[in-house]
Design an enzyme around this catalytic site. Structure first.
Site, short mmCIF file in Angstrom:
data_model
loop_
_atom_site.label_atom_id
_atom_site.label_comp_id
_atom_site.label_asym_id
_atom_site.label_seq_id
_atom_site.Cartn_x
_atom_site.Cartn_y
_atom_site.Cartn_z
N LYS A 250 -10.08 0.15 -2.37
CA LYS A 250 -9.97 -0.13 -0.94
C LYS A 250 -10.41 1.09 -0.14
O LYS A 250 -9.90 2.19 -0.35
CB LYS A 250 -8.54 -0.52 -0.57
CG LYS A 250 -8.34 -0.77 0.93
CD LYS A 250 -6.93 -1.26 1.24
CE LYS A 250 -6.68 -1.34 2.74
NZ LYS A 250 -5.33 -1.84 3.07
N ASP B 202 0.87 -1.18 0.00
CA ASP B 202 0.00 0.00 0.00
C ASP B 202 0.90 1.23 0.00
O ASP B 202 1.49 1.58 1.03
CB ASP B 202 -0.91 0.01 1.23
CG ASP B 202 -2.03 -1.02 1.15
OD1 ASP B 202 -1.93 -1.96 0.34
OD2 ASP B 202 -3.00 -0.90 1.93
N LYS C 74 -6.82 3.34 -3.09
CA LYS C 74 -7.21 3.28 -1.67
C LYS C 74 -7.48 4.69 -1.18
O LYS C 74 -6.76 5.63 -1.52
CB LYS C 74 -6.09 2.61 -0.88
CG LYS C 74 -6.28 2.59 0.63
CD LYS C 74 -5.09 1.87 1.30
CE LYS C 74 -5.11 2.01 2.81
NZ LYS C 74 -3.96 1.34 3.46
#
Length: 231
Positions: A191, A97, A162
């Site tokens: 996400k 991430d 995300k």
């Protein structure tokens, strides 16, 4: 990639069980890994210094080891992000991430942002089937910037966008998730993370288009899901 209906039927399988606080102890990380093993979460999301520990605890399970890069500000150089990501993969991480460079995005330096994401993607995917999620930190962005960040992330070869780090002034919102899903289309990951503390929160994000949830309240979310007779 789980569809909306499948996600609600298998909610643990789309939760990144997260512990990123700066004062997290080794024992707390072990507990997160044990919970992930018990509940069958998609991954544990932990800071880079704990990747090797998480890998050893989870290597005989389907739970992935996820870690963060350029976290939480996104202001590292491209070279630093690449080194950080590759080191994590070598230690056992299979999901990365990364925080995009928020300053460069807001400065209109789109080629830079695309290059940094692309360099990280290229570097980690040369080591295997590594999932790259790009953290936009939506609380700092206009809708136009969110759209551009999603487009760039997809063009650069990432697998997910995300919403948030959880360290900014705001977290995931239904509106942002809907916008992100609209931009990236169906066959791409979204996400939602930041402020998701209950099953109802998670459900709202899934219905808005998220197919992965980042939360430190993963156990609580699943237990609430079970109480509704869904698990």
């Amino acid at each position: 990639m789980l569809k909306k209906e499948e996600s609600l039927m298998n909610i643990a399988k789309m939760i990144d069980h997260t512990l990123l606080k700066p004062n997290a102890t080794k024992e707390e990380i072990k507990k997160v890994c044990e919970e992930a093993r018990e509940y069958g979460f998609a991954s544990v999301c932990i800071n880079p210094c704990f990747v090797d520990l998480a890998y050893e605890m989870l290597k005989d399970t389907d739970v992935k080891v996820c870690t963060v890069v350029g976290f939480p500000l996104g202001a590292n150089t491209i070279e630093t992000k690449v080194v950080e990501a590759v080191e994590a993969v070598k230690k056992g991480a299979t999901e990365i991430d990364m925080v995009l460079n928020i300053s460069m995005l807001k400065s209109g330096e789109y080629d830079y942002v695309k290059k940094e994401i692309g360099e990280v993607v290229k570097a980690v995917k040369s080591h295997g089937d590594i999932v790259v999620k790009v953290i936009l930190e939506t609380c700092y962005l206009s809708d136009e910037e969110k759209i551009k960040a999603c487009e760039i992330s997809k063009e650069a070869g990432a697998d997910f966008v995300k919403t948030s780090t959880g360290f900014g002034p705001g977290g995931a919102t239904v509106e942002d998730v809907k916008l992100m899903r609209k931009v990236v289309g169906e066959n791409f990951g979204v996400k939602a993370s930041g402020g998701i503390r209950s099953y109802e929160d998670a459900k709202a994000m899934i219905e808005a288009g998220a197919n992965r949830i980042g939360a430190s309240a993963g156990v609580k979310i699943v237990e609430e899901w079970k109480k509704q007779g869904l698990g």
